[in-house]
Design a protein around this motif. Structure first.
Motif, PDB file in Angstrom:
ATOM      1  N   ARG A  66       0.687  -1.296   0.026  1.00  0.00           N
ATOM      2  CA  ARG A  66       0.062   0.153  -0.021  1.00  0.00           C
ATOM      3  C   ARG A  66       1.013   1.274  -0.212  1.00  0.00           C
ATOM      4  N   THR A  67       1.956   1.222   0.603  1.00  0.00           N
ATOM      5  CA  THR A  67       2.811   2.485   0.545  1.00  0.00           C
ATOM      6  C   THR A  67       3.509   2.576  -0.537  1.00  0.00           C
ATOM      7  N   ILE A  68       4.002   1.544  -1.359  1.00  0.00           N
ATOM      8  CA  ILE A  68       4.853   1.647  -2.545  1.00  0.00           C
ATOM      9  C   ILE A  68       3.648   2.046  -3.425  1.00  0.00           C
ATOM     10  N   ALA A  69       2.458   1.333  -3.747  1.00  0.00           N
ATOM     11  CA  ALA A  69       1.282   1.710  -4.557  1.00  0.00           C
ATOM     12  C   ALA A  69       0.977   3.325  -4.507  1.00  0.00           C
ATOM     13  N   THR A  70       0.788   3.915  -3.303  1.00  0.00           N
ATOM     14  CA  THR A  70       0.399   5.435  -3.040  1.00  0.00           C
ATOM     15  C   THR A  70       1.581   6.339  -3.688  1.00  0.00           C
ATOM     16  N   ALA A  71       2.712   5.831  -3.290  1.00  0.00           N
ATOM     17  CA  ALA A  71       3.938   6.518  -3.623  1.00  0.00           C
ATOM     18  C   ALA A  71       3.960   6.561  -5.480  1.00  0.00           C
ATOM     19  N   GLN A  72       3.552   5.671  -6.037  1.00  0.00           N
ATOM     20  CA  GLN A  72       3.327   5.647  -7.364  1.00  0.00           C
ATOM     21  C   GLN A  72       2.313   6.475  -7.692  1.00  0.00           C
ATOM     22  N   ASN A  73       1.157   6.268  -7.185  1.00  0.00           N
ATOM     23  CA  ASN A  73      -0.161   7.325  -7.395  1.00  0.00           C
ATOM     24  C   ASN A  73       0.328   8.792  -7.241  1.00  0.00           C
ATOM     25  N   LEU A  74       1.173   9.163  -6.209  1.00  0.00           N
ATOM     26  CA  LEU A  74       1.572  10.641  -5.915  1.00  0.00           C
ATOM     27  C   LEU A  74       2.411  11.002  -6.847  1.00  0.00           C
ATOM     28  N   TYR A  75       3.369  10.234  -7.394  1.00  0.00           N
ATOM     29  CA  TYR A  75       4.143  10.662  -8.421  1.00  0.00           C
ATOM     30  C   TYR A  75       3.340  10.868  -9.798  1.00  0.00           C
ATOM     31  N   HIS A  76       2.386  10.076 -10.180  1.00  0.00           N
ATOM     32  CA  HIS A  76       1.658  10.372 -11.537  1.00  0.00           C
ATOM     33  C   HIS A  76       0.657  11.686 -11.175  1.00  0.00           C
ATOM     34  N   ARG A  77       0.289  11.947  -9.977  1.00  0.00           N
ATOM     35  CA  ARG A  77      -0.454  12.987  -9.671  1.00  0.00           C
ATOM     36  C   ARG A  77       0.443  14.378  -9.796  1.00  0.00           C
ATOM     37  N   PHE A  78       1.659  14.339  -9.333  1.00  0.00           N
ATOM     38  CA  PHE A  78       2.311  15.338  -9.306  1.00  0.00           C
ATOM     39  C   PHE A  78       2.790  15.942 -10.591  1.00  0.00           C
ATOM     40  N   HIS A  79       2.891  14.943 -11.628  1.00  0.00           N
ATOM     41  CA  HIS A  79       3.153  15.422 -12.799  1.00  0.00           C
ATOM     42  C   HIS A  79       1.900  15.894 -13.672  1.00  0.00           C
ATOM     43  N   LEU A  80       0.787  15.853 -13.210  1.00  0.00           N
ATOM     44  CA  LEU A  80      -0.383  16.310 -13.996  1.00  0.00           C
ATOM     45  C   LEU A  80      -0.322  17.946 -13.596  1.00  0.00           C
ATOM     46  N   PHE A  81       0.404  18.281 -12.776  1.00  0.00           N
ATOM     47  CA  PHE A  81       0.297  19.669 -12.355  1.00  0.00           C
ATOM     48  C   PHE A  81       1.884  20.273 -12.499  1.00  0.00           C
ATOM     49  N   PHE A  82       2.891  19.710 -12.344  1.00  0.00           N
ATOM     50  CA  PHE A  82       4.106  20.276 -12.699  1.00  0.00           C
ATOM     51  C   PHE A  82       5.136  19.894 -14.045  1.00  0.00           C
ATOM     52  N   PRO A  83       5.781  20.587 -14.593  1.00  0.00           N
ATOM     53  CA  PRO A  83       6.245  20.119 -15.692  1.00  0.00           C
ATOM     54  C   PRO A  83       7.353  19.231 -15.387  1.00  0.00           C
ATOM     55  N   ARG A  84       7.534  17.932 -16.246  1.00  0.00           N
ATOM     56  CA  ARG A  84       8.573  17.028 -16.153  1.00  0.00           C
ATOM     57  C   ARG A  84      10.070  17.568 -16.330  1.00  0.00           C
ATOM     58  N   LYS A  85      10.345  18.471 -17.230  1.00  0.00           N
ATOM     59  CA  LYS A  85      11.553  19.204 -17.410  1.00  0.00           C
ATOM     60  C   LYS A  85      12.172  20.077 -16.298  1.00  0.00           C
ATOM     61  N   ASP A  86      11.331  20.219 -15.457  1.00  0.00           N
ATOM     62  CA  ASP A  86      11.721  20.977 -14.260  1.00  0.00           C
ATOM     63  C   ASP A  86      12.064  20.327 -13.034  1.00  0.00           C
ATOM     64  N   PHE A  87      11.818  18.823 -13.237  1.00  0.00           N
ATOM     65  CA  PHE A  87      12.136  17.832 -11.914  1.00  0.00           C
ATOM     66  C   PHE A  87      12.863  16.845 -12.319  1.00  0.00           C
ATOM     67  N   ASN A  88      13.716  16.082 -11.584  1.00  0.00           N
ATOM     68  CA  ASN A  88      14.380  14.919 -11.732  1.00  0.00           C
ATOM     69  C   ASN A  88      13.517  13.930 -11.268  1.00  0.00           C
ATOM     70  N   TYR A  89      13.139  12.838 -12.052  1.00  0.00           N
ATOM     71  CA  TYR A  89      12.211  11.922 -11.414  1.00  0.00           C
ATOM     72  C   TYR A  89      12.603  11.179 -10.441  1.00  0.00           C
TER      73      TYR A  89
END
Length: 376
Positions: A66-89
């Motif tokens: 559950r911790t790993i899956a939620t972290a993956q969801n948070l990653y996806h959500r983050f890049h709905l709002f912030f550009p990929r070019k500005d952040f190191n994955y």
């Protein structure tokens, strides 16, 4: 003599709303907006690299699924709002995992997460470490580098918390898989496959588009399709479930889901499995570099980990034939209406990136989309 009174401008005030789910049209619009110059294929590759990194790091630390899956969801959500070019994955993945540990009460310090991440990214440092667990001893590293990495993770953590409006509620589909498997009479093997497909769903945007019970039922449907297609003597329960969920019925009202939702998720899973099967075919040797870049780029040709869904058991031709058969018999996709009335991306302007670690004005974070939250 009257003196004019100079009034200072009122502090800026705004509201940000939490969107629990997005329509496919919304995720496509937001993804395209943040994709920048990356192609869809490059974006998907970066997404899978990040999911693999989170999965690998979480497994090494010993986090529950559950911790790993939620972290993956948070990653996806983050890049709905912030550009990929500005952040190191890698940094976004670390921040997402750190926030997830708080949401599920499996908290680890950022230095602990960094120590494990260094071992994954720089395996040559593990050989120099005297730590018995085989992780990098951060105390032996340059403290400036470690502290800079820690501060960067904490800065991204703030943005992540804003994207969820500090709503720490997290509902997972995994418990539903077991309950639905029993309700439909699925075999233990079929339920296990559905569980693994549910894990793979978190490598996609599906959990951001559908509630957990729909994700779980779609995983069971997909598992039934994979276990029954072109297998007349296969699992009997798989044939029955695939036939029942492949057509309209009373189950739709009972479980508050429609058959076209299951088909949409099944296509997403099949696309991912096809890509994974093709990647596995092309890879005849390990591709993990011995010394990856300290600052991986979204365009790098040397990812930390090759994208590999956990359920690759079928060859590409089988999966494509199943996808064609599913497409030929699918139901019309209905138009899903967004939960809120406003463009969700407008609630998170790019200016937020310049506010790392700062507090500007007054911001109200509401736990629902516009029109569903109480305004006071």
């Amino acid at each position: 003599m009257n003196q004019s009174r100079v009034q200072s401008p009122a502090p800026h005030s705004s509201s940000k709303f939490f969107h629990p789910y997005f329509t496919p049209a919304e995720t496509e619009y937001l993804s395209e907006k943040q994709r920048g110059k990356l192609s869809v294929t490059q974006e998907e590759r970066v997404r899978q690299n990040a999911c693999n990194f989170i999965d690998t790091l979480g497994a090494r630390v010993g986090f529950p699924r559950r911790t790993i899956a939620t972290a993956q969801n948070l990653y996806h959500r983050f890049h709905l709002f912030f550009p990929r070019k500005d952040f190191n994955y890698v940094e976004v993945s670390l921040a997402a995992l750190y926030v997830s540990t708080k949401m599920h009460d499996t908290l680890k310090k950022t230095r602990e997460l960094l120590a494990v991440s260094y071992a994954i990214r720089f395996p040559e440092l593990v050989a120099k470490s005297k730590h018995p667990a085989g992780i990098v001893d951060v105390d032996s590293m340059d403290p400036t580098i470690v502290e800079n990495d820690r501060q960067r993770v904490l800065s991204i953590e703030r943005l992540l918390l804003e994207t969820i409006c500090f709503n720490f509620t997290s509902r997972m589909p995994f418990p539903y898989v077991i309950k639905l498997g029993k309700a439909f009479g699925a075999s233990k093997q079929l339920t296990k496959l559905a569980w693994r497909l549910t894990i793979d769903c978190h490598r996609t945007l599906v959990p951001l588009q559908f509630p957990p019970h729909i994700v779980a039922l779609a995983a069971l449907y997909s598992a039934a399709l994979l276990s029954s297609f072109e297998q007349p003597d296969g699992d009997k329960s798989a044939h029955e479930i695939a036939e029942a969920l492949g057509r309209n019925g009373d189950w739709e009202e009972k479980y508050q889901v429609q058959v076209d939702d299951l088909e949409a998720i099944a296509h997403t899973l099949l696309d991912m499995l096809i890509q994974g099967a093709q990647t596995q075919t092309l890879n005849t040797s390990p591709r993990t570099p011995s010394s990856p870049s300290t600052n991986p780029s979204p365009r790098t040709s040397h990812p930390l980990v090759e994208p590999q869904p956990s359920t690759i058991q079928w060859n590409t031709d089988q999966l494509i034939r199943l996808k064609i058969a599913l497409r030929a018999a699918e139901h019309p996709q209905r138009q899903r209406q967004p939960l809120g009335s406003a463009d969700p991306s407008a609630l998170y302007s790019g200016d937020d990136i310049d506010l790392l670690g700062r507090s500007e004005g007054t911001v109200r974070f509401l736990f629902g989309p516009p029109g569903t939250s109480d305004d006071f």
